[in-house]
Design a protein around this motif. Sequence first.
Motif, PDB file in Angstrom:
ATOM      1  N   ALA A 312      37.067  13.584 103.828  1.00 16.33           N
ATOM      2  CA  ALA A 312      37.933  13.979 102.722  1.00 16.33           C
ATOM      3  C   ALA A 312      39.287  14.407 103.284  1.00 16.33           C
ATOM      4  CB  ALA A 312      37.313  15.135 101.952  1.00 16.33           C
ATOM      5  N   THR A 313      40.351  14.067 102.581  1.00 17.10           N
ATOM      6  CA  THR A 313      41.697  14.442 103.007  1.00 17.10           C
ATOM      7  C   THR A 313      42.249  15.542 102.108  1.00 17.10           C
ATOM      8  OG1 THR A 313      42.785  12.873 101.538  1.00 17.10           O
ATOM      9  CG2 THR A 313      42.114  12.055 103.709  1.00 17.10           C
ATOM     10  N   LYS A 314      43.362  16.119 102.532  1.00 13.84           N
ATOM     11  CA  LYS A 314      44.033  17.107 101.685  1.00 13.84           C
ATOM     12  C   LYS A 314      44.473  16.456 100.376  1.00 13.84           C
ATOM     13  CE  LYS A 314      47.687  20.602 101.664  1.00 13.84           C
ATOM     14  NZ  LYS A 314      48.320  20.184 100.396  1.00 13.84           N
ATOM     15  N   ALA A 315      44.862  15.195 100.433  1.00 12.66           N
ATOM     16  CA  ALA A 315      45.276  14.488  99.216  1.00 12.66           C
ATOM     17  C   ALA A 315      44.112  14.363  98.233  1.00 12.66           C
ATOM     18  CB  ALA A 315      45.825  13.113  99.575  1.00 12.66           C
ATOM     19  N   ASP A 316      42.900  14.089  98.737  1.00 10.08           N
ATOM     20  CA  ASP A 316      41.720  14.014  97.874  1.00 10.08           C
ATOM     21  C   ASP A 316      41.470  15.360  97.186  1.00 10.08           C
ATOM     22  OD1 ASP A 316      41.082  11.348  98.620  1.00 10.08           O
ATOM     23  OD2 ASP A 316      40.025  12.068 100.401  1.00 10.08           O
ATOM     24  N   ALA A 542      35.382  19.802 112.838  1.00 12.51           N
ATOM     25  CA  ALA A 542      36.026  18.503 112.612  1.00 12.51           C
ATOM     26  C   ALA A 542      36.218  18.254 111.117  1.00 12.51           C
ATOM     27  CB  ALA A 542      35.194  17.392 113.236  1.00 12.51           C
ATOM     28  N   GLU A 543      35.215  18.596 110.314  1.00 12.82           N
ATOM     29  CA  GLU A 543      35.344  18.374 108.870  1.00 12.82           C
ATOM     30  C   GLU A 543      36.440  19.250 108.274  1.00 12.82           C
ATOM     31  OE1 GLU A 543      31.588  18.825 106.915  1.00 12.82           O
ATOM     32  OE2 GLU A 543      31.030  16.747 107.334  1.00 12.82           O
ATOM     33  N   ILE A 544      36.473  20.523 108.651  1.00 12.36           N
ATOM     34  CA  ILE A 544      37.490  21.422 108.098  1.00 12.36           C
ATOM     35  C   ILE A 544      38.885  20.959 108.490  1.00 12.36           C
ATOM     36  CG2 ILE A 544      38.415  23.766 108.240  1.00 12.36           C
ATOM     37  CD1 ILE A 544      35.519  24.770 108.379  1.00 12.36           C
ATOM     38  N   ARG A 545      39.060  20.544 109.732  1.00 12.67           N
ATOM     39  CA  ARG A 545      40.381  20.081 110.164  1.00 12.67           C
ATOM     40  C   ARG A 545      40.757  18.760 109.495  1.00 12.67           C
ATOM     41  NH1 ARG A 545      41.174  18.900 115.474  1.00 12.67           N
ATOM     42  NH2 ARG A 545      38.948  18.722 115.945  1.00 12.67           N
ATOM     43  N   GLN A 547      40.068  17.857 106.594  1.00 12.56           N
ATOM     44  CA  GLN A 547      40.417  18.121 105.198  1.00 12.56           C
ATOM     45  C   GLN A 547      41.829  18.700 105.033  1.00 12.56           C
ATOM     46  OE1 GLN A 547      37.012  20.514 104.157  1.00 12.56           O
ATOM     47  NE2 GLN A 547      35.648  18.758 104.487  1.00 12.56           N
ATOM     48  N   THR A 548      42.527  18.866 106.136  1.00  5.40           N
ATOM     49  CA  THR A 548      43.939  19.270 106.068  1.00  5.40           C
ATOM     50  C   THR A 548      44.874  18.085 106.297  1.00  5.40           C
ATOM     51  OG1 THR A 548      44.107  19.762 108.450  1.00  5.40           O
ATOM     52  CG2 THR A 548      43.312  21.535 107.006  1.00  5.40           C
ATOM     53  N   GLN A 549      44.311  16.910 106.543  1.00  3.08           N
ATOM     54  CA  GLN A 549      45.113  15.737 106.888  1.00  3.08           C
ATOM     55  C   GLN A 549      45.607  15.016 105.631  1.00  3.08           C
ATOM     56  OE1 GLN A 549      45.938  15.120 110.233  1.00  3.08           O
ATOM     57  NE2 GLN A 549      45.050  17.188 110.172  1.00  3.08           N
ATOM     58  N   PRO A 550      46.752  14.334 105.737  1.00  2.00           N
ATOM     59  CA  PRO A 550      47.344  13.725 104.540  1.00  2.00           C
ATOM     60  C   PRO A 550      46.760  12.375 104.153  1.00  2.00           C
ATOM     61  CG  PRO A 550      48.789  13.398 106.432  1.00  2.00           C
ATOM     62  CD  PRO A 550      47.651  14.274 106.900  1.00  2.00           C
ATOM     63  N   ASP A 551      46.071  11.696 105.095  1.00  3.39           N
ATOM     64  CA  ASP A 551      45.614  10.335 104.775  1.00  3.39           C
ATOM     65  C   ASP A 551      44.278  10.062 105.448  1.00  3.39           C
ATOM     66  OD1 ASP A 551      46.119   9.322 107.538  1.00  3.39           O
ATOM     67  OD2 ASP A 551      48.214   9.672 106.974  1.00  3.39           O
ATOM     68  N   ASP A 552      43.649   8.961 105.030  1.00  7.08           N
ATOM     69  CA  ASP A 552      42.321   8.612 105.524  1.00  7.08           C
ATOM     70  C   ASP A 552      42.294   8.399 107.034  1.00  7.08           C
ATOM     71  OD1 ASP A 552      41.196   8.763 103.027  1.00  7.08           O
ATOM     72  OD2 ASP A 552      41.220   6.597 102.653  1.00  7.08           O
ATOM     73  N   ALA A 553      43.279   7.705 107.562  1.00  3.68           N
ATOM     74  CA  ALA A 553      43.257   7.372 108.986  1.00  3.68           C
ATOM     75  C   ALA A 553      43.268   8.612 109.868  1.00  3.68           C
ATOM     76  CB  ALA A 553      44.443   6.468 109.324  1.00  3.68           C
ATOM     77  N   ALA A 555      42.453  11.714 108.945  1.00  2.00           N
ATOM     78  CA  ALA A 555      41.240  12.489 108.695  1.00  2.00           C
ATOM     79  C   ALA A 555      40.047  11.874 109.424  1.00  2.00           C
ATOM     80  CB  ALA A 555      40.969  12.569 107.195  1.00  2.00           C
ATOM     81  N   ASP A 556      39.939  10.553 109.388  1.00  2.00           N
ATOM     82  CA  ASP A 556      38.842   9.857 110.041  1.00  2.00           C
ATOM     83  C   ASP A 556      38.885  10.074 111.552  1.00  2.00           C
ATOM     84  OD1 ASP A 556      36.660   7.711 109.990  1.00  2.00           O
ATOM     85  OD2 ASP A 556      38.138   6.769 111.302  1.00  2.00           O
ATOM     86  N   ALA A 557      40.075  10.030 112.126  1.00  4.54           N
ATOM     87  CA  ALA A 557      40.207  10.206 113.571  1.00  4.54           C
ATOM     88  C   ALA A 557      39.678  11.569 114.014  1.00  4.54           C
ATOM     89  CB  ALA A 557      41.667  10.039 113.988  1.00  4.54           C
TER      90      ALA A 557
END
Length: 577
Positions: A312-316, A542-545, A547-553, A555-557
């Motif tokens: 999940a991303t911050k955008a989601d 890893a999941e919490i971090r 979820q602060t990312q702006p996009d799927d790529a 967040a997935d990394a």
Amino acid sequence: MTIQPGSQLLGPDQRRTAWDRLGKDHFDVIVVGGGVVGAGIALDAATRGLRVALVEARDLASGTSSRSSKMFHGGLRYLEQLEFGLVREALKERELSMARLAPHLVKPLRFLYPLTRRVWERPYVAAGLFLYDTMGGAKSVPGQRHLSRHGALRLAPGLRRNSLIGGIGYYDTVVDDARHTMTVARTAAHYGAVIRTSTQVVGFLREADRVVGVRVRDSEDGRSAEVRGHVVINAAGVWTDEVQALSQQRGRFHVRASKGVHIVVPRDRIVSDAAIILRTATSVLFVIPWGAHWIVGTTDTDWNLDLAHPAATKADIDYLLDRVNQVLVTPLAHDDIDGVYAGLRPLLAGENDDTSKLSREHAVARIAPGLVAIAGGKYTTYRVMAYDAVDEAAQDIPARVSPSITEKVPLLGADGYFALVNQTVQLADEYGLHPYRVKHLLDRYGSLIDEVMALAADRPELRQPITAAPSYLKVEVVYAAAAEGALHLDDVLARRTRISIEYPHRGADCAEEVAELMAGVLGWDEADTGREVRTYLARVDAEIRSQTQPDDASADALRIAAPEPRPEILEPVPVER
């Protein structure tokens, strides 16, 4: 520590026996995938008298089947798409599960549909709900009830007055999807199916043009074996194409992954006596009571990255907050969120642009002699999908195959459940627990409650709550490892319980305590226990971090950088989608 006979256990002894049987026995049906569809196929085939093996690379329900909207729903929104057959089918399955197959797990749930448009919306929605009720939506629960604005706000005071002009009440259901899937698998084992998790299919066995089995690899220690049978059923969900590629046969359909994200917030953040369904520009948003929480979801976006750990991303999260806050008196903020989870829906897609049509219906195909694939569908209709798959597979089984009987087969824990609910006070006295705790156990284990509590007969400390997750008793952790197939800390914290989404610490604060409880059952030494804790904490971080990312790529990394609890699992060769 002993458990009285009465159900097929998925514990350490069974796991060792299952490995031996996989290599020695010849099966009628080999099922690949331990989600609800795979587990349902194993149950359907076993109760027809067939010899069945089910293998799953990770854990039961570790993919889509633990990350749904937690509803065994009747498909109300499919009426708008004129999918009348799908709705009728889903309502029949919902009723069967509530009344007979799994009343301890599938519960009726009151919903409020807020109306926002004058003149046309009320009769339009009412007509749809009339069809819904007529098709079976009101068979054992009340039918639709119309509400004024005042009546709707009395039911859901947390909604802004200007966010609705009235409402309609109706009923659907709620279910712990991961627990339900695990129970389907255990019921299949009870009827003779060999169930083995952490067992990854790495290839297919062939004789001429016929598939005659699979090669498997133990995801824990790397051992390999050949499993032979008359027919293999690929029920791998979002991994359908990857498993199909191993067979070197062209599939009849492809699966496209759609990501759905949910957030979990404390119950006191939204004041309502009913679940809420909200229209969005493209779909619907559910606000569903979940114990001491609300689940808010879902999103619907394409996903082309890691299938095992969608992020999940911050955008989601911002999207969900923005949509739900449009109707709430007291808006939700990021700090209100206790849990977040992301899952992938396996949607059917055609082989080219001309035939491409994403669907919630399912498809079954005989790919080659001895190989059947099933994909698509939705959680509620898993039983229908299962018997369709076994019917298709029957042509590769030499013996006569009996008709499906699973609509008459209650899941483990269902028999006697209603009587035990009426005996809650007496059971509380017997176990030395508060009645509310007994009700909690009955709604998780049903009539298997005696089997669970037998583990605490000589260990009264197991009747105590987990210190940092007091919704659950310590004995539930021990039972998960002894009887429910849990092999890793993640299996217990994310699926046998839902601690990973129900507490702000996501399970980190109780990881050591839970791991020590599991260690006694699974034979972990101090090094094993420490590794399990470190691996789980790395997953949470890893999941919490992510979820602060702006996009799927991005967040997935972050998410895939966390270590796998199953040390020998192999990443499937990616296929072009």
